[in-house]
Design an enzyme around this catalytic site. Structure first.
Site, PDB file in Angstrom:
ATOM      1  N   TYR A 179       1.928 -11.197   2.515  1.00 45.41           N
ATOM      2  CA  TYR A 179       1.566  -9.963   3.203  1.00 45.41           C
ATOM      3  C   TYR A 179       0.151  -9.596   2.769  1.00 45.41           C
ATOM      4  CZ  TYR A 179       3.143  -5.791   5.718  1.00 45.41           C
ATOM      5  OH  TYR A 179       3.347  -4.811   6.650  1.00 45.41           O
ATOM      6  N   ARG A 237      -4.006   4.447   5.430  1.00 41.31           N
ATOM      7  CA  ARG A 237      -4.894   3.907   6.451  1.00 41.31           C
ATOM      8  C   ARG A 237      -5.491   5.028   7.288  1.00 41.31           C
ATOM      9  NH1 ARG A 237      -3.923   0.273  10.937  1.00 41.31           N
ATOM     10  NH2 ARG A 237      -2.241   1.616  11.707  1.00 41.31           N
TER      11      ARG A 237
END
Lengths: 597, 597
Positions: B517, B454
């Site tokens: 998720y 990320r």
């Protein structure tokens, strides 16, 4: 775009129950349940002329079959003097009700069933501690509920709480009335009108979801009725406390109940996904039908164990499971309790746990033997003798030391095979001897009979009770030894004639410890105040338990019986926090049963 | 008299830790942890000239190995434009501290470490939501703690709370700082001095009891350090969240954490037996090292999930287990997510659960493939090609549909054999194909890499986040489909150039449902306020989740990020009860992080 086709949802909305009971039980509980003892009215142990003992009625597998060994065992091993007599009084006295006129006007026409009948009022004011049964048989309950209101829906629960708040009436909630903590005992000094909220008509199973394996159930349903209804859909809840015939989902939630087969189905906190409860602050109704959530402190866990102090629990979403493919009893003999305990400990470490596995001590083993019904044929009688010879003479088990592990296996064929293999391998290591399904089954039957036997014994001036604790493995020996020692000391101090009967069972295994279940009784001939004498001894036993690392309770709960130990269990800050939570949720103390703290 | 001799108690009092860390980490976290992103300072993904991507440093198994397929995947499948650039600012601004002089005088000399360093203050004021990382990289945290106090004992925690109460200072508790709910974000309007209570020096394991299989652990210990220390005694805790390298026992308790191997070791509520917490009302310290108790409402469960709102949790008794005999990875390919989901559902029903079992969708499967490091030999390269041909051409798996179930088996040899047999039998029924240990291991490695990735993506004007939910089985398809649909719609509405990247994983199975998720990201080139845009889309996704039967969170918790959904999750009465509990325990709002409600 993801396209997923799972099996069609399988939600069933059962038509059954809705206030009716299986076995066509009359609506009036006093027509089929005893008013001063445990269980069915038609079921009691009786001593017959020929010295045999028989369980009357037709409710149980062994009903109406003669037990010839019982008398000898009761007299010699337990110390019950069967020549004594102590009948219960015919009528149970009760004071006239306190009536709150404004409240009665407000509820007029709103509820189908309201009762001021003395018998109903008394029934709804007691549980099944020895003290309460003794009072019903020989005395008087100091304070009883003034009125019983039967509710049949969540809406009725909300109305009742609203009106109780408005007119300052105390509410006490009644499910099966099987608690053993004085939970239903009305505070003597309560001058407000006390209304018992009977939930038994609110027993509908609203839906069964066979995809998610959940069901929405109203809390007034008894364990037996719940399973009967669920079985029609091929599923099972699996919560089986010893009181399963009479206790309710609401009661289980209130007391943090535990069931015999918790290894497979979980304890109540594992079974419940969400609860709905009407509190004076409002209805707690969380959208929580999820397998697991992180949404702050778990409010379900304030309701679980609240023991009737915060509201009327009306419904809950529970987990259900498919009916097991295989269900079988088994049993294993061990030379003594020490070996049996080692086996239980090692089994807990292996984490291969049958649905139920219990170790009973020699006293309880002999108890089980005493409940054996007469053989039905000469061949059976002969086989019994052969087995006995084999065990005691050939395998050299000492009949006064040997103990039994009783087992229930449940699951798929493969699962059960796997478990059996591990269990018997381990048993062999501790010199255990497979003793068959019948002994196993009888072990479990015994636990359903205990309360009937307690009533029987009371006729002969013998009082008895059970209590239990949870404790880390390493403290199991110390707890058992010290309970035994202390009880014997305290009985002797108080002039109890014969040695008391004390019997231990390791009734549950956990990763980090075990549940110890104790039966304790003594003949009170010559004791001035048997109930007081008993209570002091029980408190002393609990002292020993806590001193030696045991908990205040594993599953019976606290009620009023063990309030004095709460500070030790949860600390000052814990007690203070509980007090404030109660005060915040129920500022006028409408649910004033004074349980817990 | 019962005489029982169990094995001697085996209590160990470890000498290790006591403020030290494994891997000789410096005491100053900023020397080894990034100040504006995830993880180790020396570890980041970098894009090299030849188009390969490499993970720097030496902390991980795949560190310093080139990944040649990553660039193509990132550009084509995810939509990251690797020609863009977006460097983080060099310095992170922070406002001068608000100082409460009286408080500072009172704590003088009482604590070993107190810091007013800007870097430390900022570090202790954020978690790892995308919004916070974006602010650190390009902006400024609106309010940061004024001071950091490092405590190393329960006594120090009590002192700090006492003084905070006396001088009206706000306290916020810092464990690993890995939350993703704005839990550590300081309320902008807070004018009192804010002190961060850093627990990382309070990380001692006080005792390990190998009879009861419990351990007393101070809450500042990280997951990795805890397991390293326990392993010296042949035992394991087994709680493995994705943040296990950095998150702490205190953090897990506060957020109701869940770990990858919960099937074997349980979630945090199953692992904890009792907690000790210093609250403004007093220290809650229950004698609760029992396997299971019925002593009223379970106060542990008020602490679990309290998200730093009621006190400083200082220690807990946890369950430990023997190290497993066998531990192995595996993986199974399925043709598509639907079949994989059916498999997961049926596996949940069989109740034969490996320690971990997860289903990743095609996006995540390709993600895993992109993280493959270069083959080390021509033979390896050749085998890769052969495998690929076999799977896609011969077995006819569509590379754009196929999904992977990754598995971890742990247990005794027999247990693992039993599980493997059941799992592969079932997989075969759903046309699953065993794809080996390496793919399994890489799947898990991916989850440890996500946060580093990320950060990497943010350099290229691409923002991403994960979120999760728990949902009943029958709602799994609807939740996935509607999340996907809604995210695409909302992105399009807001002018996001390319199609967003959305990826699903069923990361846990339960009896009654699953955990889903989600990874979600998009390139924000041309978007005026990327953080606002992102937040709105995430909120919309959560709306869809809750509309379709999903929970507010499975394990990340609520913090401030999801406060607006609490009323929907727990109802008005639930919110009111939580509010009153908070108010009763912390009347001056010392723990004023404003999480939950």
């Amino acid at each position: 775009m993801i396209r997923i086709q799972l099996l069609q949802s399988q939600i069933v909305e059962p038509a059954g129950l809705k206030g009716q009971y299986y076995e066509q039980r009359p609506q009036n509980k006093l027509e089929w349940f005893k008013n001063n003892g445990w269980g069915y009215r038609d079921t009691k142990f009786i001593l017959e002329q020929d010295g045999g003992v028989r369980l009357t009625g037709n409710k149980y597998r062994f009903s109406n079959q003669k037990m010839m060994k019982f008398k000898e065992w009761a007299e010699q091993k337990v110390g019950i003097d069967l020549s004594l007599n102590c009948e219960a009084q015919n009528e149970i006295p009760g004071d006239p009700p306190i009536i709150n006129e404004q409240f009665m006007n407000a509820i007029k026409g709103q509820f189908n069933e309201i009762s001021f009948d003395n018998g109903q009022r008394i029934l709804h004011s007691h549980g099944h501690t020895m003290q309460e049964i003794y009072e019903l048989r020989h005395g008087k309950l100091a304070r009883i509920v003034d009125c019983v209101v039967f509710i049949n829906s969540h809406a009725q629960a909300e109305l009742l709480v609203k009106l109780a708040m408005e007119y300052n009436v105390m509410l006490t909630v009644y499910g099966g009335g099987t608690n053993v903590t004085w939970a239903l005992q009305c505070p003597k000094e309560e001058r407000r009108m006390i209304v018992s909220v009977d939930t038994s008509r609110m027993n509908h199973i609203r839906w069964v979801d066979r995809k998610n394996m959940t069901a929405l159930v109203e809390t007034g349903v008894t364990g037996k009725d719940l399973e009967k209804e669920l079985s029609r859909y091929g599923v099972v809840c699996g919560h089986e406390p010893d009181s399963v015939e009479f206790s309710t989902l609401g009661g289980w939630i209130s007391t943090r109940a535990s069931g015999m087969k918790k290894n497979r189905y979980g304890n109540i906190e594992d079974i419940i996904l969400s609860v709905k409860v009407v509190t004076p602050t409002g209805t707690l109704s969380q959208s929580l039908d999820y397998p697991r959530v992180s949404s702050g402190p778990d409010l379900n866990q304030i309701v679980l164990g609240s023991e009737g102090t915060i509201g009327i629990i009306t419904e809950a979403v529970i987990k259900i499971k498919a009916q097991p493919e295989v269900c079988k009893y088994e049993s294993i003999l061990f030379h003594n309790f020490a070996l049996g305990t080692e086996f239980m400990y090692k089994l807990s470490r292996s984490r291969v746990w049958p649905a139920s596995v219990r170790l009973v001590d020699n006293n309880q083993f002999q108890f089980g033997m005493a409940l054996k019904t007469m053989p039905h044929s000469k061949r059976e009688e002969f086989m019994d003798k052969v087995k006995k010879y084999f065990i005691t003479q050939y395998m050299q088990y000492d009949p006064d030391q040997m103990c039994l592990v009783t087992v229930v296996f449940e699951g798929t064929k493969q699962e059960v095979e796997f478990q059996e293999k591990k269990v018997f391998e381990l048993a062999k290591f501790y010199k255990g001897f497979r003793a068959g399904a019948e002994n196993g089954e009888r072990g479990y039957f015994l636990t359903y009979m205990i309360a009937y036997l307690r009533d029987f014994a009371m006729q002969f001036q013998f009082i008895a009770e059970s209590f239990e604790t949870a404790v880390g493995w390493k403290n199991v020996p110390a707890v058992c030894e010290n309970i035994q020692r202390r009880i014997v000391e305290e009985c002797s101090k108080r002039g109890v004639e014969k040695e008391p009967f004390v019997s231990f069972r390791i009734s549950q295994v956990y990763d980090t410890g075990a549940t110890i279940y104790v039966y304790f009784g003594f003949g009170y001939k010559g004791i001035e105040d048997p109930v007081k004498c008993y209570s002091e001894i029980e408190d002393a036993a609990r002292e020993e338990i806590m001193k030696n690392g045991g908990s205040i309770s594993h599953h019976h709960g606290v009620g009023k019986l063990r309030k004095q130990f709460m500070q030790r269990q949860i600390g000052d800050t814990g007690v203070e926090i509980l007090r404030r939570i109660k005060q915040q949720i129920d500022p006028k103390n409408i649910f004033g049963n004074q349980n817990l703290i």
